[in-house]
Design a protein around this motif. Structure first.
Motif, PDB file in Angstrom:
ATOM      1  N   ASN A 214       0.848  -1.191   0.000  1.00  0.00           N
ATOM      2  CA  ASN A 214       0.000   0.000   0.000  1.00  0.00           C
ATOM      3  C   ASN A 214       0.887   1.246   0.000  1.00  0.00           C
ATOM      4  OD1 ASN A 214      -1.956   1.939   0.261  1.00  0.00           O
ATOM      5  ND2 ASN A 214      -2.276   1.600   2.450  1.00  0.00           N
ATOM      6  N   PRO A 215       1.282   1.721  -1.173  1.00  0.00           N
ATOM      7  CA  PRO A 215       2.211   2.859  -1.222  1.00  0.00           C
ATOM      8  C   PRO A 215       1.601   4.186  -0.787  1.00  0.00           C
ATOM      9  CG  PRO A 215       1.650   2.101  -3.437  1.00  0.00           C
ATOM     10  CD  PRO A 215       1.011   1.147  -2.493  1.00  0.00           C
ATOM     11  N   LEU A 216       0.298   4.213  -0.479  1.00  0.00           N
ATOM     12  CA  LEU A 216      -0.298   5.426   0.072  1.00  0.00           C
ATOM     13  C   LEU A 216       0.255   5.719   1.469  1.00  0.00           C
ATOM     14  CD1 LEU A 216      -2.399   7.650  -0.505  1.00  0.00           C
ATOM     15  CD2 LEU A 216      -4.134   6.188   0.534  1.00  0.00           C
ATOM     16  N   ASP A 217       0.692   4.672   2.172  1.00  0.00           N
ATOM     17  CA  ASP A 217       1.285   4.831   3.504  1.00  0.00           C
ATOM     18  C   ASP A 217       2.782   5.100   3.332  1.00  0.00           C
ATOM     19  OD1 ASP A 217       2.387   4.534   6.048  1.00  0.00           O
ATOM     20  OD2 ASP A 217       0.948   2.978   6.622  1.00  0.00           O
ATOM     21  N   PRO A 218       3.271   6.250   3.822  1.00  0.00           N
ATOM     22  CA  PRO A 218       4.673   6.619   3.582  1.00  0.00           C
ATOM     23  C   PRO A 218       5.692   5.569   4.001  1.00  0.00           C
ATOM     24  CG  PRO A 218       3.467   8.492   4.485  1.00  0.00           C
ATOM     25  CD  PRO A 218       2.546   7.304   4.552  1.00  0.00           C
ATOM     26  N   LYS A 219       5.394   4.779   5.020  1.00  0.00           N
ATOM     27  CA  LYS A 219       6.384   3.795   5.473  1.00  0.00           C
ATOM     28  C   LYS A 219       6.633   2.706   4.437  1.00  0.00           C
ATOM     29  CE  LYS A 219       3.451   0.517   8.089  1.00  0.00           C
ATOM     30  NZ  LYS A 219       2.129   1.144   7.993  1.00  0.00           N
ATOM     31  N   ASN A 220       5.691   2.532   3.510  1.00  0.00           N
ATOM     32  CA  ASN A 220       5.827   1.469   2.517  1.00  0.00           C
ATOM     33  C   ASN A 220       6.615   1.880   1.273  1.00  0.00           C
ATOM     34  OD1 ASN A 220       4.319  -0.396   4.058  1.00  0.00           O
ATOM     35  ND2 ASN A 220       2.414   0.534   3.355  1.00  0.00           N
ATOM     36  N   ILE A 221       7.021   3.143   1.182  1.00  0.00           N
ATOM     37  CA  ILE A 221       7.872   3.550   0.055  1.00  0.00           C
ATOM     38  C   ILE A 221       9.285   3.918   0.509  1.00  0.00           C
ATOM     39  CG2 ILE A 221       5.926   4.298  -1.382  1.00  0.00           C
ATOM     40  CD1 ILE A 221       6.766   7.224  -0.752  1.00  0.00           C
ATOM     41  N   VAL A 222       9.597   3.676   1.779  1.00  0.00           N
ATOM     42  CA  VAL A 222      10.928   4.010   2.305  1.00  0.00           C
ATOM     43  C   VAL A 222      12.015   3.245   1.553  1.00  0.00           C
ATOM     44  CG1 VAL A 222      12.422   3.806   4.326  1.00  0.00           C
ATOM     45  CG2 VAL A 222      10.096   4.682   4.590  1.00  0.00           C
ATOM     46  N   ASP A 223      11.802   1.940   1.319  1.00  0.00           N
ATOM     47  CA  ASP A 223      12.797   1.137   0.598  1.00  0.00           C
ATOM     48  C   ASP A 223      13.001   1.669  -0.825  1.00  0.00           C
ATOM     49  OD1 ASP A 223      12.786  -0.365   2.881  1.00  0.00           O
ATOM     50  OD2 ASP A 223      11.922  -2.170   1.981  1.00  0.00           O
ATOM     51  N   LEU A 224      11.908   2.011  -1.483  1.00  0.00           N
ATOM     52  CA  LEU A 224      11.995   2.560  -2.837  1.00  0.00           C
ATOM     53  C   LEU A 224      12.785   3.868  -2.845  1.00  0.00           C
ATOM     54  CD1 LEU A 224      11.096   2.679  -5.852  1.00  0.00           C
ATOM     55  CD2 LEU A 224       9.045   3.891  -5.064  1.00  0.00           C
ATOM     56  N   GLN A 225      12.484   4.749  -1.924  1.00  0.00           N
ATOM     57  CA  GLN A 225      13.179   6.035  -1.867  1.00  0.00           C
ATOM     58  C   GLN A 225      14.683   5.838  -1.682  1.00  0.00           C
ATOM     59  OE1 GLN A 225      10.376   7.361   1.304  1.00  0.00           O
ATOM     60  NE2 GLN A 225      10.264   9.270   0.170  1.00  0.00           N
ATOM     61  N   ALA A 226      15.044   4.927  -0.788  1.00  0.00           N
ATOM     62  CA  ALA A 226      16.465   4.666  -0.544  1.00  0.00           C
ATOM     63  C   ALA A 226      17.148   4.085  -1.773  1.00  0.00           C
ATOM     64  CB  ALA A 226      16.611   3.710   0.644  1.00  0.00           C
ATOM     65  N   LYS A 227      16.480   3.174  -2.462  1.00  0.00           N
ATOM     66  CA  LYS A 227      17.076   2.541  -3.645  1.00  0.00           C
ATOM     67  C   LYS A 227      17.244   3.545  -4.782  1.00  0.00           C
ATOM     68  CE  LYS A 227      18.000  -1.285  -4.256  1.00  0.00           C
ATOM     69  NZ  LYS A 227      19.290  -2.017  -4.192  1.00  0.00           N
ATOM     70  N   VAL A 228      16.276   4.433  -4.977  1.00  0.00           N
ATOM     71  CA  VAL A 228      16.394   5.466  -6.018  1.00  0.00           C
ATOM     72  C   VAL A 228      17.650   6.299  -5.793  1.00  0.00           C
ATOM     73  CG1 VAL A 228      15.383   7.641  -6.852  1.00  0.00           C
ATOM     74  CG2 VAL A 228      13.948   5.603  -6.624  1.00  0.00           C
ATOM     75  N   ARG A 229      17.875   6.686  -4.548  1.00  0.00           N
ATOM     76  CA  ARG A 229      19.073   7.488  -4.234  1.00  0.00           C
ATOM     77  C   ARG A 229      20.344   6.652  -4.373  1.00  0.00           C
ATOM     78  NH1 ARG A 229      15.288  10.194  -0.325  1.00  0.00           N
ATOM     79  NH2 ARG A 229      15.569   8.449   1.122  1.00  0.00           N
ATOM     80  N   GLU A 230      20.264   5.394  -3.943  1.00  0.00           N
ATOM     81  CA  GLU A 230      21.451   4.525  -3.968  1.00  0.00           C
ATOM     82  C   GLU A 230      21.958   4.287  -5.390  1.00  0.00           C
ATOM     83  OE1 GLU A 230      22.269  -0.210  -3.536  1.00  0.00           O
ATOM     84  OE2 GLU A 230      20.800   0.648  -2.149  1.00  0.00           O
ATOM     85  N   VAL A 231      21.047   4.045  -6.338  1.00  0.00           N
ATOM     86  CA  VAL A 231      21.475   3.689  -7.704  1.00  0.00           C
ATOM     87  C   VAL A 231      21.438   4.885  -8.647  1.00  0.00           C
ATOM     88  CG1 VAL A 231      20.654   1.327  -7.366  1.00  0.00           C
ATOM     89  CG2 VAL A 231      19.159   2.979  -8.510  1.00  0.00           C
ATOM     90  N   ASP A 232      21.163   6.075  -8.094  1.00  0.00           N
ATOM     91  CA  ASP A 232      21.119   7.302  -8.901  1.00  0.00           C
ATOM     92  C   ASP A 232      20.115   7.170 -10.049  1.00  0.00           C
ATOM     93  OD1 ASP A 232      21.835   9.921  -9.499  1.00  0.00           O
ATOM     94  OD2 ASP A 232      23.459   9.316 -10.842  1.00  0.00           O
ATOM     95  N   ALA A 233      18.897   6.731  -9.696  1.00  0.00           N
ATOM     96  CA  ALA A 233      17.854   6.513 -10.699  1.00  0.00           C
ATOM     97  C   ALA A 233      17.202   7.830 -11.108  1.00  0.00           C
ATOM     98  CB  ALA A 233      16.794   5.560 -10.146  1.00  0.00           C
TER      99      ALA A 233
END
Length: 451
Positions: A214-233
């Motif tokens: 459920n990506p409406l809940d901010p806690k469920n996109i934390v992994d995505l946010q970190a990965k975007v920054r990690e791989v310079d997406a």
């Protein structure tokens, strides 16, 4: 007589498997739906990756074929893929999913031919009555035929025909499927395009081992946010469990508000169909109707909820509609909602120019917003009345009650407060010129609501 009031919801059927929902009940629901659509030429059925979904889908098909109705089983599908099948084949449909709900749940989303919605006012109540009354099967007829058909390739081809990404600059995009149906549809959708997909949680697993889908809940996109920054997406996408909603984050890992996505897609659709109507619900940012009007379109405001959106789209022949909850509706997609098509639009807009996504979407984000703030209250009506009384006496304030209470303030800010239909909650959404103004409105309203 059965009491199914806890299972039949406003727009779908949903419950705990083994307690509220089992094969016997679903078989009867399939039969009742089949009796409603006898003349439609058949029913198309899809299901998500939950362990209980294939068995329940088969039980529904049993009930339908027992009534003499043919069934097309498309197997694993996102909800928008089922809508595609319903539109493409011009058949009523049944999708087995509980979206982002925990693993113990499952449910059924029904539609008529052409993906037309089935809700309480459009057939669901009659199905409930028949099943509660344990209406016996029709006797003496010929059983319907059962056909298996894979629709993934046709679904992909149809959406890629609506948005051309072949000429995009190369993009690196992180996709979090949340162990849901995005793990099935995304690889096929982006195969051969200049999109380097970095997959997260693509394994189909209805127990949702990594996080709630459920990506409406901010806690469920934390992994995505970190990965975007990690791989310079260049961007990140997060799908919910049945992959009909899609959330977007920019290259910094910051969420792109669904209202900004609505405005961006609306502008692109208006280029194809100048002057068209665009639907937005009353919680969507007021930037959306402003931008739609500035680009020659006709903004149309509706209540929250897909049945209202789809009804208004049909009435106005709207080209597109968007909600604050990241549901996006397209006339080119039988007025049904598809997060995948919205995602393709965002990536196409990004790929046809050189700016990063944060700069591209900044022009569609004009105001500060609170997000949804929930308050548990014993007396929803009384608290709403207290809020109305407080603000109605002030100069320059306008109030409407299209859906809950929407209060427009002379400062240019506004808020909406609505009761939940299923819980003792009031839901508050606020928008204003900046964060400080949002906070001031929030504190005043919550002081009344939580008094």
């Amino acid at each position: 007589m059965r009491d199914l009031s806890g299972v039949f919801k406003a727009y779908d059927i949903r419950g705990v498997v083994g307690e509220q929902l089992d094969a016997d009940l679903v078989r009867d629901i399939g039969a009742a739906f089949a009796r409603q659509v006898t003349d439609a030429g058949g029913i198309v059925i899809g299901h998500d990756m939950r362990a209980s979904s294939p068995g329940l889908a088969s039980a529904f098909a049993e009930g339908a074929t027992r009534e003499g109705v043919d069934v097309v089983m498309i197997g694993l599908a996102s909800t928008d893929m089922l809508y595609f099948a319903s539109g493409h084949l011009n058949l009523p449909g049944a999708m087995f999913t509980a979206s982002h709900n925990p693993a113990k749940y499952n449910g059924i989303k029904l539609c008529r031919a052409g993906a037309a919605p089935v809700g309480q006012d459009t057939g669901l109540t009659e199905i409930q009555r028949e099943v509660e009354a344990e209406t016996p099967p029709t006797e003496g007829g010929t059983a319907g035929r059962l056909e298996t058909r894979d629709m993934l390739t046709e679904y992909v081809a149809y959406l890629r025909g609506l948005v051309d990404l072949s000429a995009s600059r190369p993009l690196k995009v992180v996709v979090d499927a949340g162990n849901g149906m995005g793990g099935h549809t995304v690889p096929a959708m982006f195969d051969g395009l200049p999109i380097d997909v970095v997959p997260m949680y693509f394994e189909l697993d209805g127990s949702f081992p990594n996080h709630e889908a459920n990506p409406l809940d901010p806690k469920n996109i934390v992994d995505l946010q970190a990965k975007v920054r990690e791989v310079d997406a260049d961007a990140g996408l997060a799908f919910d469990g049945d992959a009909d909603r899609c959330f977007v984050v920019d290259e910094r890992g910051e969420p792109v508000p669904p209202s900004a996505v609505t405005a961006l897609v609306a502008v692109r659709e208006l280029k194809k169909d100048p002057g068209g109507a665009v639907i937005h619900n009353l919680i969507t940012s007021k930037a959306v109707p402003e931008i739609v009007a500035e680009h020659g379109g006709k903004p149309v405001r509706t209540r929250v909820g897909h049945s209202f959106i789809k009804a208004e789209m049909a009435k106005t022949d709207a080209i597109f509609g968007g909600e604050h909850s990241a549901h996006y509706y397209f006339r080119d997609f039988w007025r049904a909602d598809t997060g995948m098509l919205a995602a393709l639009h965002v990536l196409a807009a990004l790929g046809e120019q050189e700016r990063p996504l944060s700069e591209l979407t900044a022009e569609y984000s004009r105001y500060a917003a609170s997000g949804e703030i929930n308050s548990t209250v014993d007396d929803q009506a009384g608290r709403m009345a207290a809020v109305k009384e407080t603000f109605a006496s002030r100069d320059g304030v306008t109030i409407d009650e299209l859906d809950g209470l929407t209060v427009e303030l002379p400062s240019g800010g506004w808020f909406n407060i609505r009761p939940s239909n299923t819980e003792p909650l009031l839901r508050l959404n606020i928008e204003a010129v900046d964060e400080a103004a949002v906070a001031a409105i929030r504190d005043e309203v919550l002081a009344i609501v939580r008094a």
